[in-house]
Design a protein around this motif. Structure first.
Motif: not given
Length: 1247
Positions: A85, A1160, A1164
């Motif tokens: 992140t 995402h 993802c």
């Protein structure tokens, strides 16, 4: 910091702005400023240079600007691996790869401490372009954070009715239970009460109390794996009627032929309540014996004659023993006999709490005795009663019969259990309570405070009090300096000084607590008079009575005084009288006798050698004691005649005429009278000293007299200073003892019932002049009955004001009881709030109990000093949510955790603040009353704050620097003080009000900032989290994954489907309604993100919330967000859409896509397990019994990839279809498999 692994001999500690080294000369610890490598020790003036290991650190420290807040606490951080992140950037200095959060442009490298700046424009060249699906999605990060936080839960209490029993009448007052406890059902009741018919006819117990009886008796039929009988825990709040429940239990057991019982409580007064409760349930035939009235001999012997009944004792008598060494514990065990299987009741059992103390202190004897008696009576039916027992897991150490740890559980011992709970945070405590309820060993209901009103009243310091307080604060600061200089004079007594400072700070704290109380007296009296005018009656609560001060003063001044005693003044006088360091008073030595003594002491004889070559032995001297000197010369001469002794003259060195030799009484040498100059002709009797000795003695005596005179002068000067200080104290204007003052102003002891622990009081004479000291009891009332007597007068309406202290009032009932004559509404004023909200609630429980005609009104008084306002608001919040907070829901009010100052965050905030004030680090917030535009205001505050911390002894070893920083204070704060929040809060009370409040505000603002940050990073322990969604449905049948053998309770895995989305229709209706109410702001409306991810933008609806300038955000996929966004942030990330059509298509598109995939995108890393921003989610919750499988779950979660998935999180979820409420542990979808696998070996069952 690059520090060698073994510190160099100079023992350096590198701080934020310099290093500490030990001086090579005088060994003192010096702090060397950043960038300096050569320096001179200010104490011993030795020029020296830093050791080479520190040069590197020092030169590095010298260059960077101040690191950001909190960087200091992260030195030598272990590597965490790549965090997807964040952005990965290599450090320019040590080349470590760092995870940098988005938007953070300046920071220090945690490995090497160098300051770095991220140039966002260059970042793109640093990294090869990533494949698009992995592109970092800001909105996704935001949503993930919010999901982690979860909804703080709203309503915390639900009304309570026994779920599975219907015997008995309703409870006379509304009763509630925390809503998380109400999510669990107790086991099926199977026990049949023998006294059921009695109870049904007499209606003496309500259905709640009967429910407790059934479950307790049922639980007592079981044994724990270790062979002891299982125990029961009554956690009902103050005033629910625990006493009657216990009486009912004793009565039920009596019918089974168990005729003995032990009832252990906090005060011997409560014996009368015990008698009343037994009578109420119809057990009039059972006697109650107060143990403190009985001798130490066998209880069932002929002389004592206690064969059966209830022995009532206090925790203090449990550890008592007689002069002959017989102990009460022995006596009780002997009386119970072997195989004793009747009741042992630990009432108010939190008194045994310090059994497993904080690190470093000893377990209390009470705690050990409670364990001991349980161990010696393994078959006893144990009942623990405490309203606050389960709020503090540490206090459960003595509850060994609950079987939560030990054999057959997933915790080896209590420490293990405690560790797990502390890791799990507040929510874990709630789970333990739920577990115990599900296994049928715990009930916990609380009186609803509906109808009780409370108000937080500010008692402003009156001008005169303000002045008094300021003067007192200045006086204490001067006294400290005075004591420092006085004890510096006495260099020889080192150990004494630490004792002196301990006493000094203890008195300091007592003094200012007292001042705070006195400041509230005028307001208290005013409110009390108002209440009495309004035909109500008043209860005033305080913590301490100041009895010790009063008694000292009475012994000092006699029982007749001019005015009430001032507690603070007596405290100061006593402290200075007893502890002012005086030099020793010189003792003048008695006359001539001493001269001889002196001479003898100085004498050191060297053996002479006679001309004949014989070596002379030294004469043996036995020191003379007074009155022996005359005979001594004879005995000595006789003694020297022996053969082997021989004598020579010191001058001619011959042995001739040894009979005539004279001996010097001082140096012991022998002389012929004729050899001396001038020769001695007279016969010498008594003592004779030679010429040289005489001379030395005279000189010495002169020097000694001068020295003694000097000492005497010093002593007298010190004495004079002490007397002067005492005079200043006597002349200081200080408040009276608040207790006496209030009683006096509300009409004296005839009008006021006092229920406290003190023995005597001061009463104003009838003439109005002067006061006298008298015992609190009269001829017809004994001392130990005086509180009961006063309580009765209050309840009968003979007195309308009651004052209670913590010591006197444990367990006393003062409510507007329907059985009492005085049923006026109670107004409960708190003059002094205890430091913990638990204890405050205990005190409120005195006036708010079952069976009352009206609920009380609470008035929480606070002054503007030392954070009292904050404190009052904590207690107010606790009252508001009543007990929700004791039991682990932190949902009442926004940041209640902020009020536990002594939490981990409080400790960190304190450290950050201290470092900022000591200028080792910059302050993360602008201090109160300063502005960031004017840096000199901040500097000025720091100087003042440092001086203030010096004056209350938190900053030590201060030296005023010279050279370029002349006039600046330097000093250090010892490590133990760095985290000691209690000490900080106590000490700042001794500062003048303005700086005191500024320091406190600074501390709070740093604390709020830290908590805010923790919340954003998703590390804040937010207690129980509510899962909110528009549609929540249970999927399939729940799987049973574990069964408890004893109670048949099980652990169940529930799978829910949540739809969190908001359709375009409901979103636009929300906006229209805002506009209809006329509450909308021009910025309300639909927005789209300025950036695109994976070729799409994110849409939101924003409207202004009740806090102006902040906006509520509603997203199509996840509904309304918890976190509000400021206008600036909103405009920075999003832009407003003017065309509704565009907004609609974007919204509906996002709503559709989010049903299947997370934010995402399709690629993802977590694949299907990822739930960030997914509209339709699958949620797995383990409900039912959690403790038995705790370890398994913890192990499975620790293997998870995402940081937020590793934490044990307690959630509450309610289905929207049939309103089933489940509270349990959230199991991340990715972990479900491994949890189930691990549970398979715990137990193989599946429905």
């Amino acid at each position: 910091m690059s520090q060698p692994s073994v510190p160099p001999p100079t023992q350096a500690v590198s701080g934020g702005g310099g290093v500490q080294v030990r001086c090579a000369g005088c060994k003192l610890i010096l702090t060397v400023a950043g960038g300096v490598t050569e320096f001179v020790c200010p104490t011993c003036q030795l020029p020296q240079m830093l050791p080479p290991e520190l040069m590197r650190v020092q030169l590095k420290v010298a260059t960077p600007p101040a690191p950001p807040p909190l960087a200091s606490s992260q030195q030598n951080v272990p590597a965490h691996g790549i965090d997807p992140t964040k952005i990965q950037v290599p450090c320019a200095h040590c080349k470590a790869i760092l995870n940098v959060p988005h938007g953070l442009a300046r920071f220090a490298c945690p490995q090497c401490g160098v300051d770095l700046a991220v140039d966002l424009s260059k970042l793109k060249q640093l990294f090869p372009p990533r494949p698009p699906p992995e592109e970092e999605n800001e909105v996704a990060i935001e949503v993930e954070r919010e999901e982690d936080e979860g909804g703080m839960v709203g309503e915390t209490f639900t009304d309570y009715r026994p779920p599975k029993l219907s015997i008995g009448p309703l409870h006379p007052d509304p009763i509630v239970e925390t809503s998380s406890l109400s999510a669990v059902q107790p086991p099926e009741p199977t026990y049949d009460l023998k006294i059921k018919d009695d109870l049904e006819s007499s209606n003496s117990l309500s259905c709640l109390q009967i429910e407790t009886l059934v479950y307790a008796c049922q639980r007592h039929l079981h044994h724990l794996p270790n062979g002891a009988r299982a125990g029961f825990f009554v956690g009902d709040g103050a005033g629910v009627g625990k006493g009657r429940t216990i009486a009912g239990l004793i009565w039920e057991n009596w019918h089974h032929g168990r005729r003995k019982a032990l009832w252990i409580s906090v005060g011997s007064d409560l014996k009368f309540d015990a008698r009343r409760d037994l009578d109420d349930v119809g057990a009039t035939c059972i006697e109650v014996h107060a143990l403190n009235k009985l001798p130490y001999s066998k209880l069932d012997s002929k002389s004592v004659g206690v064969r059966e009944g209830v022995v009532f004792l206090t925790y203090s008598s449990l550890i008592a023993s007689s002069e002959k060494g017989r102990s009460r514990l022995q006596q009780l065990v002997q009386w119970c006999g072997s195989g004793f299987d009747a009741l042992v009741i630990f009432d108010e059992c939190h008194k045994a709490k310090n059994l497993v103390p904080e690190a470093g202190s000893q377990p209390t004897r009470t705690g050990e005795a409670v364990l001991d008696i349980q161990a010696r009576l393994p078959e006893a039916r144990v009942v623990y009663c405490s309203a606050t027992g389960a709020s503090e897991p540490r206090n459960m150490g003595y509850m060994v019969r609950l079987g939560l740890w030990g054999a057959g559980t997933s915790f080896l011992d209590f420490r293990d259990f405690l560790g797990a709970l502390e890791k799990g945070g507040v929510g874990a405590l709630e789970l333990v309570a739920m577990d115990m309820k599900a296994r049928g060993m715990y009930v916990c209901r609380t009186l609803s405070y509906k109808g009780a009103e409370f108000e937080v009243v500010e008692a402003p310091l009156e001008a005169e009090m303000m002045e008094m307080y300021k003067k007192a604060a200045e006086f204490w600061a001067e006294l400290r300096v005075e004591l420092l200089s006085a004890s510096a004079f006495l260099s020889n007594d080192k150990p004494n000084s630490s004792q002196l400072w301990r006493l000094y700070w203890a008195s300091h704290q007592r003094f200012f607590r007292h001042m705070c109380m006195s400041a509230k007296v005028p307001a208290t009296v005013r409110l009390a008079k108002q209440a009495l005018m309004g035909d109500k009656c008043v209860v005033i609560g305080l913590q301490s009575t100041g009895e010790a001060r009063t008694e000292e003063a009475v012994t000092k001044y006699g029982i007749e005084l001019d005015d009430f005693i001032s507690g603070p003044r007596e405290l100061l006088l006593k402290f200075v009288e007893e502890n002012y360091p005086l030099p020793e008073k010189p003792e003048p030595l008695p006359g001539e006798e001493s001269v001889k003594e002196l001479q003898r002491k100085r004498h050191s004889a060297t053996p002479g050698v006679s001309l004949k070559g014989r070596v002379r032995k030294v004469a043996k001297w036995k020191p003379a004691s007074d009155g022996e000197s005359d005979e001594e010369s004879e005995t000595d001469s006789a003694h020297t005649e022996s053969d082997d002794e021989f004598q020579i003259c010191e001058i001619c060195n011959t042995e001739e005429e040894s009979k005539k030799l004279l001996r010097c009484s001082c140096c012991g040498q022998l002389f012929h009278p004729a050899c001396l100059v001038p020769p001695v002709i007279d016969l010498v009797t008594g003592d004779w000293s030679c010429h040289s000795c005489k001379e030395k003695t005279d000189e010495y005596l002169q020097a000694r007299d001068a020295y003694l005179a000097d000492l005497l002068k010093r002593y007298e000067a010190a004495l004079e200073r002490k007397t002067k200080i005492l005079e200043i104290i006597r002349s200081l204007d200080l408040p009276n003892n608040p207790l006496d003052d209030i009683i006096d102003q509300l009409g004296g002891p005839d009008k006021v019932a006092e229920i406290t622990g003190r023995r005597g009081m001061l009463v104003r004479a009838s003439s109005g002049k002067g006061v006298t000291y008298q015992a609190r009891n009269t001829k017809d009332v004994t001392m130990e009955m005086v509180n009961m007597h006063e309580k009765q007068l209050f309840m009968d309406g003979k007195k309308f004001v009651a004052i209670i202290s913590e010591a006197g009032s444990a367990g006393v009932s003062l409510q507007a009881d329907r059985r009492a004559a005085n049923q006026k509404r109670r107004v409960h004023l708190t003059l002094e709030l205890p430091w913990s909200a638990d204890r405050a609630i205990q005190q409120f429980g005195r006036t708010h109990r079952s069976n009352q005609a009206s609920a009380p009104e609470y008035r929480l008084l606070f002054t503007t000093l030392g954070g009292e306002r904050r404190f009052a608001s904590i207690v107010a919040k606790r009252l508001e949510s009543l007990g929700a907070l004791t039991q682990g829901d932190r949902r009442a009010g926004p940041t209640l955790s902020a009020y536990n100052y002594d939490s981990a965050y409080g400790k960190r905030a304190l450290m950050v603040m201290y470092k900022g004030i000591m200028e080792q680090d910059s302050l993360p917030v602008v201090p109160p009353g300063c502005s960031s535009e004017k840096p000199d205001t901040i500097q000025d505050f720091i100087v003042k704050a440092k001086a203030a911390l010096v004056s209350v002894g938190i900053v030590r070893d201060t030296v005023i620097a010279n050279g370029k920083d002349s006039g600046k204070l330097s000093g250090r704060i010892v490590d133990s003080d760095m985290h000691d929040v209690g000490r900080f809060l106590n000490r700042i009370l001794g500062l003048p009000p303005d700086i005191q409040n500024r320091l406190f505000e600074l501390f709070i603002s740093i604390l709020d900032l830290l908590i805010q940050n923790a919340r954003i990073e998703g590390n804040l322990d937010s207690g129980i989290v509510d899962m909110k969604a528009n549609v929540i449905e249970l999927q399939g049948t729940p799987k049973t994954v574990h069964m408890d053998q004893m109670s048949g309770a099980s652990t169940v895995l529930f799978t829910f489907t949540l739809d969190r989305g908001i359709t375009w229709e409901s979103a636009s209706t929300m906006l229209d309604e805002k506009r209809k109410d006329g509450l909308s702001s021009p910025h309300d409306g639909f927005y789209e993100s300025k950036r695109e991810w994976l070729g799409r933008r994110h849409f939101t609806l924003a409207f202004e919330s009740s806090a102006s300038g902040m906006f509520k955000i509603v997203r199509p996929a996840v509904g309304e967000s918890l976190r509000e966004m400021s206008l600036a942030e909103l405009k920075n990330k999003y832009r407003k859409i003017s065309s509704l059509e565009k907004a609609r298509s974007g919204w509906e598109d996002e709503y559709e896509v989010s049903s299947k995939q997370c934010m995402h995108g399709p690629n993802c890393k977590l694949g299907n397990f990822c739930t960030v921003g997914r509209r339709i989610q699958e949620v797995n919750v383990l409900g039912g019994l959690i403790l038995p499988v705790w370890g398994t779950i913890e192990k499975a979660l620790s293997k998870q990839a995402r940081h937020s998935h590793k934490r044990l999180r307690v959630v509450r979820i309610e289905t929207t279809t049939d309103n089933r409420r489940i509270v349990g542990l959230l199991v991340p979808n990715a972990a479900v498999e491994s949890v189930l696998q691990d549970l398979a070996w715990v137990q193989d069952i599946d429905d």
